[in-house]
Design a protein around this motif. Structure first.
Motif, PDB file in Angstrom:
ATOM      1  N   VAL D  47      58.655  21.497  -1.975  1.00 28.43           N
ATOM      2  CA  VAL D  47      57.329  22.046  -2.221  1.00 28.43           C
ATOM      3  C   VAL D  47      56.297  21.158  -1.540  1.00 28.43           C
ATOM      4  O   VAL D  47      56.600  20.024  -1.155  1.00 28.43           O
ATOM      5  N   PRO D  48      55.080  21.654  -1.367  1.00 24.73           N
ATOM      6  CA  PRO D  48      54.037  20.813  -0.764  1.00 24.73           C
ATOM      7  C   PRO D  48      53.793  19.577  -1.632  1.00 24.73           C
ATOM      8  O   PRO D  48      54.033  19.601  -2.847  1.00 24.73           O
ATOM      9  N   PRO D  49      53.290  18.508  -1.028  1.00 26.32           N
ATOM     10  CA  PRO D  49      53.063  17.241  -1.744  1.00 26.32           C
ATOM     11  C   PRO D  49      52.321  17.410  -3.071  1.00 26.32           C
ATOM     12  O   PRO D  49      52.674  16.755  -4.059  1.00 26.32           O
ATOM     13  N   PHE D  50      51.311  18.301  -3.112  1.00 27.22           N
ATOM     14  CA  PHE D  50      50.497  18.372  -4.335  1.00 27.22           C
ATOM     15  C   PHE D  50      51.274  18.957  -5.516  1.00 27.22           C
ATOM     16  O   PHE D  50      50.796  18.935  -6.640  1.00 27.22           O
ATOM     17  N   LEU D  51      52.483  19.477  -5.279  1.00 23.51           N
ATOM     18  CA  LEU D  51      53.280  20.062  -6.371  1.00 23.51           C
ATOM     19  C   LEU D  51      54.518  19.245  -6.703  1.00 23.51           C
ATOM     20  O   LEU D  51      55.243  19.562  -7.653  1.00 23.51           O
ATOM     21  N   LYS D  52      54.771  18.212  -5.929  1.00 22.12           N
ATOM     22  CA  LYS D  52      56.027  17.465  -6.067  1.00 22.12           C
ATOM     23  C   LYS D  52      56.236  16.970  -7.497  1.00 22.12           C
ATOM     24  O   LYS D  52      55.338  16.435  -8.119  1.00 22.12           O
ATOM     25  N   GLY D  53      57.439  17.181  -7.990  1.00 20.42           N
ATOM     26  CA  GLY D  53      57.797  16.629  -9.284  1.00 20.42           C
ATOM     27  C   GLY D  53      57.277  17.422 -10.467  1.00 20.42           C
ATOM     28  O   GLY D  53      57.435  17.001 -11.608  1.00 20.42           O
ATOM     29  N   ARG D  54      56.662  18.573 -10.209  1.00 21.61           N
ATOM     30  CA  ARG D  54      56.130  19.345 -11.331  1.00 21.61           C
ATOM     31  C   ARG D  54      57.035  20.496 -11.723  1.00 21.61           C
ATOM     32  O   ARG D  54      56.697  21.282 -12.620  1.00 21.61           O
ATOM     33  N   GLY D  55      58.163  20.628 -11.031  1.00 24.78           N
ATOM     34  CA  GLY D  55      59.111  21.667 -11.419  1.00 24.78           C
ATOM     35  C   GLY D  55      58.677  23.074 -11.076  1.00 24.78           C
ATOM     36  O   GLY D  55      59.291  24.049 -11.502  1.00 24.78           O
ATOM     37  N   GLU D  56      57.625  23.197 -10.290  1.00 30.64           N
ATOM     38  CA  GLU D  56      57.094  24.496  -9.933  1.00 30.64           C
ATOM     39  C   GLU D  56      57.353  24.815  -8.473  1.00 30.64           C
ATOM     40  O   GLU D  56      57.459  23.904  -7.650  1.00 30.64           O
TER      41      GLU D  56
END
Lengths: 255, 255, 255, 255, 255, 255
Positions: D47-56
């Motif tokens: 996913v794009p950097p701003f979503l990393k690690g959010r499970g989305e």
């Protein structure tokens, strides 16, 4: 009540400073709450290739943000070597909107080049840009008239814009940044002084919205635009009264 | 007498407005005559790759002009897709100058990113940018100190800049645009509050100049810089006095 | 003593090879110590738009480094898609400097396009470029004269450049790379054969410098430039004597 | 009657060819009259950097036109070195629209990269792209489910789009190019299968339009979208029925 | 036997669909196995600057791949802002090849702009592009003739191309992607209908190859090209017979 | 007889100067007639992402021309902001060719970055670049061996290249620019010392050529390459003998 104490249907304070720049043919600093945009109008004696020799004018716009106009510094587009999609979208919108209330034939083979630069952002920068640019444009075409280059003000109506949205289920007028970023629905409306719709852009990115919600949002936006037009008229003084008198005359753009 | 009624050795009026921007860690609107520059300082918790892990900070600058800051509209660099040579030269100068009075070790692994944006130009934009940026930088590092992130102001002296030139054979201080474009010799000087030379850039494009002329110009520039430093000190209030007290202490940059 | 055995006030060996390139109207390989720069001059029968129809010529310069001109390979600017700030700064300096000793009116509506390409770098590449480009330019304008296109050599004086700096507290002439990278103060001087200052660029990035240090550095640079001019004169042979004879005549650029 | 014999409220023929491309995770050739768009969906495990690690997950889109998709050949954007404003605007619209009917949490940390390439254009390319991309997306997420990577179809409703406009005073559905270029008002509507508005973009560049006109146009567009959704449902077969059954369940995007 | 069941000297099925695009002056969808390329020809009434006023025409080509034409999605060149080296190499090859069988003088001051866009790739995209573009070009110049703009078909011979290679020591005709990526030697041949070599490009990246191998590969390629020309001729119908009749007449390109 | 007095099958004089650059790990100035190319090899301790962790090395090349290497000044690619198609094609060819005679596994995870910069052009710059780069590469890998970083010379054979063509019906070896621009057929051949073909690129842009002509040209090119390899061997001295002794040993690239 909203984060800054406003009621849902309340606009932020509007300030319009004309002649903000000593060089431009028309210039305005518009402030809508904390949002501050410098709008300048440059008159050029030429038109884009596709209009050459047709005796008509053109209006085009560019939009930019100072890197630290926002809470997080945004990279300078000049340094990155390209304008982003958001910038392009906004500058196309500004140009298109202003063309709708200017009689391009009466303008003659001239281009009005509008620059809108956000020096501080707190939501609604594109709509503030449109509202401010209209005033700067009136000053610029008035200058052309006073110089004897055109016979009359080639303007058919006022033009202003605002944003509305649904935040936590409540329709709000004139979204500040903190509201905009939480809005489920977000709608920008550009309207003439006599209530004609020039541009409507509504997005339900978070979730789709209904026809009823659309109607509510449009009514809210319309009330805001009435206040913005009043501020434009007041700021323009005698010129403002003259613009008001032009409405209803058959001088619309492209007619 | 000069076009604006000044004497040859007279500066234009200087106005420094601190906290001009609600978002930036430090921000100033500096006005020198009609020249107006917004300087903001952004603090970032990282350094460029070549400094990583060395416990030192960095200062870098970007410079821009709104398209209609000038009499003739200049194409937007973001639209043209590249920054011009003049822009690059100026932003390198600003960064280099400010680094000379900041103790980068004391700053820690942080970058001070300085943005100088000219909203109206009438000559001397790069020197106004340096003078204004210094004040914004002091506010930014004071903020770091008040937040407990650094122990003391990592600044070793005041820093200001002005331009001088020879117009019609007469050495003039603080050139306005109309003078600058006619100057046979043009020299920018960046100096510390205690008179150390940080940067000297002199050009005799029209014709070479002599050592005697250089000496005269340096003396003129020095007197202008003293006035600029006084304006900085006054604008900074108590902080200004503190900066003054740091001069002479062994905390120079890179020492 | 310096790393290469020189005394502080000693230049590195200077070699100027004329007609290094079979295609260009003027061309030189200049070697200053290990620094090697190819300078070519191209004559074009047109001028930039801002000069069209004014009967005047123009001089412009481009500068480049082969990727492995340096100890660390530097990325190719053509591959990165943009020229860096340092490149732009240097090419502007070269063009500006050469314009100061050429009578652009006497040149007619022609452009002298100077290319300076560093094939091996060991400090002082921009100053070597200026010194070498001057010789190539004299050959190019001599060619125009021999072809009957201009009546006389449109050159008003010799032009050469060198760098000086303060390393470990000692002022040094003609810095090699290893010295340049350690210098607290770094100053480039461009001068005419008769001692007029064309460009002075001094930087105290590490720490500010005093007026006394500036005076010392200027004297040192001046002595180096005298040696460079002697090398130019010798390399140019009879043409060199002719250039010398032009000094003092009222044929300065832009007059 | 319209140039191609249609009634004002009549859509052009719609053809949807699934699995048009052997490589992509989902792919469709959609034809609406002469307009032909290839839509492919690529699944990426990041996913794009701003979503990393959010499970989305995330959905993004790119849009292009073959140079000769249009009557006049348009320069290739790859050759010009930048995507135009229209392209950027459209690809932002496509991505935003599709995100509104996909449960990004249920998608997991994956990106659906949608490519819409117009191989022949006759008006309505952006709306055809959205309509076709939805079908390709359903195939792509069905593939993820069949591979056991996600538990259920993360889709909350159908999604389709069409354009309407006012030509010679008459509101028309599904504008062909010849109509679009003459339209006084032009409106694109993106809607879900159950009638929620996802995006409304209306422009009165030629002249402002009224609330009544807006209502008429919305009604017309809605009827067209019902036909498009029927075509999608038919094309998807059993999968289409399944998508229909998901509507009304609480699985909306971002909830 | 090969992965798709072919014999080493066997071509994949060839399909040529003429008039695939409603706008272009000539257009073809060519399919060679799974490889699918759209070729369009645009006729422009101007030539590049270097040919102006010489009464001759020009042919130039552009090549692109849809991002998901391949198994792994490739970044869109328009988004990356530059065409890669492979793209440039291929489009130069296509233009050069087609110019070899067209009488540019007979074409008059016109440019044939060929666009080859790969919508699905499985090896041999550049050779399929050349083969398809030839057919589209014949249709385009036939159109010029039918419009009375040129007197005769300015074509001197058929033109087609294929790839051959050595995989696991065996020479193979018409490589599919899976073979191409494993080939030790890879050779593209462009040939006229009468067996003249227009372009030969052979690479032994994995290991050098011998003259004997080269001869074998050329024979194999020649047999493939004969089949491709037969497919072109069949697809062109009566026009195809006419092109065949032109061979041997002294109307070669540039003669 | 040819313009420079050569016989059709005669090469121009070849000069190879090793260690032309003090910084690079390997460097050569190669002169073939008036064509002069500087080839440098830079050793980097990393490989491109697609090779990471595989224990193999890589070779890549960049190519450039000084603007005035040619009779007409060519715009600087760095200034234009992109490398042209010809440049990209050539640098891909150089890299591919050199990889064919280097054992990339024996090189270890290192990249040999080859820069070929043409300082004067008179035809055959790409083939001179390959021939010169091979010698610089041998020096660079010898340096790695002497530093104990690799155990043996990872080179399997000599590698050289030349161009041949048909001018006025006569096959000529080693085309100078004046011949190249008039050649009906133009062929570049890259070969190993033992006669293996690494790359063949032949173009009949003016008119197609026959198999017999191809055979003649290949024989001519082969004789030229034998002379180039002899010059390489002589220039390399003892190292040259060692390279000769490696031929035939099973150390080919990628084996």
């Amino acid at each position: 009540m909203r984060q800054d104490g406003r009621m849902p249907h309340e606009m932020r304070p509007i300030t319009i400073t004309r002649n903000y720049n000593m060089h431009a043919e028309g210039s305005v600093l518009i402030e809508v709450g904390h949002t501050r945009v410098i709008c300048t109008v440059t008159v050029e004696d030429r038109v884009p290739p596709f209009l050459k020799g047709r005796g008509e004018g053109w209006i085009t716009a560019e939009y930019g943000m100072l890197p630290r106009a926002t809470g997080q510094r945004a990279g300078r587009e000049a340094a990155r070597g390209r304008q982003g999609g958001r910038t392009m979208e906004i500058q196309r919108l500004i140009g298109r909107s202003l063309r709708s209330v200017v009689d391009l034939k009466a303008l003659g083979e001239r281009t009005l080049l509008i620059d809108c630069d956000v020096i501080q952002a707190d939501g609604g920068t594109r709509t503030a840009a449109i509202t401010g640019a209209f005033v700067a444009l009136v000053d610029a075409v008035d200058g052309l008239r006073r110089a004897g280059l055109i016979a009359r003000l080639p303007v058919s109506d006022y033009l202003a814009a605002t944003s509305v949205g649904v935040v936590d289920g409540v329709p709000l007028l004139d979204l500040a940044y903190g509201e905009d970023s939480r809005a489920a629905v977000d709608l920008n409306l550009v309207m003439t002084g006599s209530g004609g719709i020039v541009e409507i852009q509504g997005t339900g990115e978070e979730r789709p919205f209904s026809r009823r919600q659309l109607d509510e949002l449009l009514a809210l936006a319309e009330s805001g635009i009435r206040q913005l037009v009043a501020a434009q008229r007041h700021s323009l003084g005698a010129l403002g009264a003259e613009v008001g008198s032009l409405v209803g005359q058959a001088v619309g753009a492209g007619q």
